[in-house]
Scaffold this active site. Sequence first.
Site, mmCIF file in Angstrom:
data_model
loop_
_atom_site.group_PDB
_atom_site.id
_atom_site.type_symbol
_atom_site.label_atom_id
_atom_site.label_comp_id
_atom_site.label_asym_id
_atom_site.label_seq_id
_atom_site.Cartn_x
_atom_site.Cartn_y
_atom_site.Cartn_z
ATOM 1 N N SER A 90 0.863 -1.214 0.096
ATOM 2 C CA SER A 90 -0.122 0.019 0.153
ATOM 3 C C SER A 90 0.878 1.304 -0.042
ATOM 4 C CB SER A 90 -0.985 -0.065 1.119
ATOM 5 O OG SER A 90 -1.867 1.048 1.095
ATOM 6 N N THR A 91 0.675 2.052 0.961
ATOM 7 C CA THR A 91 1.685 3.454 1.166
ATOM 8 C C THR A 91 3.183 3.072 1.046
ATOM 9 O OG1 THR A 91 -0.237 4.084 2.476
ATOM 10 C CG2 THR A 91 1.954 5.327 2.611
ATOM 11 N N HIS A 136 -2.632 -1.099 -3.159
ATOM 12 C CA HIS A 136 -3.652 -0.387 -3.110
ATOM 13 C C HIS A 136 -3.549 0.874 -4.080
ATOM 14 C CE1 HIS A 136 -4.437 -2.196 1.133
ATOM 15 N NE2 HIS A 136 -4.770 -2.891 0.181
ATOM 16 N N MET A 161 -0.148 1.038 4.859
ATOM 17 C CA MET A 161 -0.835 1.527 6.014
ATOM 18 C C MET A 161 -2.036 0.114 6.139
ATOM 19 S SD MET A 161 -1.018 3.800 8.297
ATOM 20 C CE MET A 161 -1.796 4.316 9.751
ATOM 21 N N ASP A 168 -4.374 -5.140 5.975
ATOM 22 C CA ASP A 168 -4.786 -6.005 4.639
ATOM 23 C C ASP A 168 -3.497 -6.727 4.325
ATOM 24 O OD1 ASP A 168 -6.157 -7.069 2.498
ATOM 25 O OD2 ASP A 168 -5.538 -5.473 1.089
#
Length: 382
Positions: A195-196, A222, A312, A315
């Site tokens: 993600s991030t 993401h 972050m 998941d």
Amino acid sequence: MAGGAKIRVLIADDSAFMRKVLHSILLAEPGFEVVGEARDGREAVAQTEALKPDVVTMDINMPHVDGLQATEQIMSTNPRPIVVVSSESREGAEITLKALELGAIDFVAKPSSGVDLDMSSVRDELVRKLRVAAKVRVVRTASRTKLGQEVASSAPRTEPGADSVGKTETPRPGTGGSPSARSHNKFPLVVIAASTGGPATLMKFLPPFPREFPAAVIIVQHMPGTFTSQFSQQLSESCVVRVKEAEAGEILAPATVYICPGSHHLRVSPTGRVTLDDGPRILGYRPCADVTLETAADYAGPLSIGVILTGMGNDGARGAQAVKDAGGLVLAQDEATSVIFGMNAEAIRAGAVNHVLPLEKIFSAIEKRILLVYGAARVGAP
């Protein structure tokens, strides 16, 4: 940023209207303070040095010095967390991804018309990402475009020995046999969740994968659906292994990296086909890495490998446990080389991870695992 101190934000955008909109959004949120506004990249660089904000919102298309150049200069001279606020267009996606590669932490896609009402639709996303970015420890680097560069040398030496990568949990009854099982001509399946911080991390992580890599790889990053096609293209240009955006119904094959479309969940069918679902978010995520990991574990059993990278949220933790329970291997990126130690930290806390490694050690761990479970002959070893 100590205790209850406000998050100090510098807004960089050549549009006076957009600066006003962003300012008003942050003014209405507790815990934020706008310390400055920059009308172009040159002012953004100067004000970042002078004001030392906790986070910078960066437009891309600005006069004199654009957002890309400003990001590169800031990250090389006076690094600060940067959140790009950019267009959802194809061109905007390409430039935004380059900014992430240069060191920007995250991005928020401007609605197409960019009017106040539309920006209000991304208010929550903007505020959430600014809060996260303000906590990131940035480092001085303008070399993230130099693919294959070593990540932070301060990473702890947590890599396993040559034999320990092959060790695995005993599969649950009915989930498969020994790790060397090759039933139904299946091949290893690697699922990577991020993600991030993921785009820049993946741009460093994927180039070592060889053209004839003996496993299929699925990446769940993401990212909005409008960005994943361009992301696939940029990765493809940087890698020798084949990289493509996943398509519904296609059969997974070795030596291919599949990028999950940002607008869909990706599941692996019992016959090894890609199924895509644009239904609602699952546990707050779309795409949801958990469902990809779970179905990959069901399909590949002990031939499955889960990799949880920077990001972050949580998941991937549930799906990582499914891979581990099926006799597969789960690797997590360590804190020292992560932009955000979140998804990987949650998977570690859940007990779903076999090994915690610095980014530059993960590929070799995957290779060792494949040699063990699939055999040297299949990997091309003499």
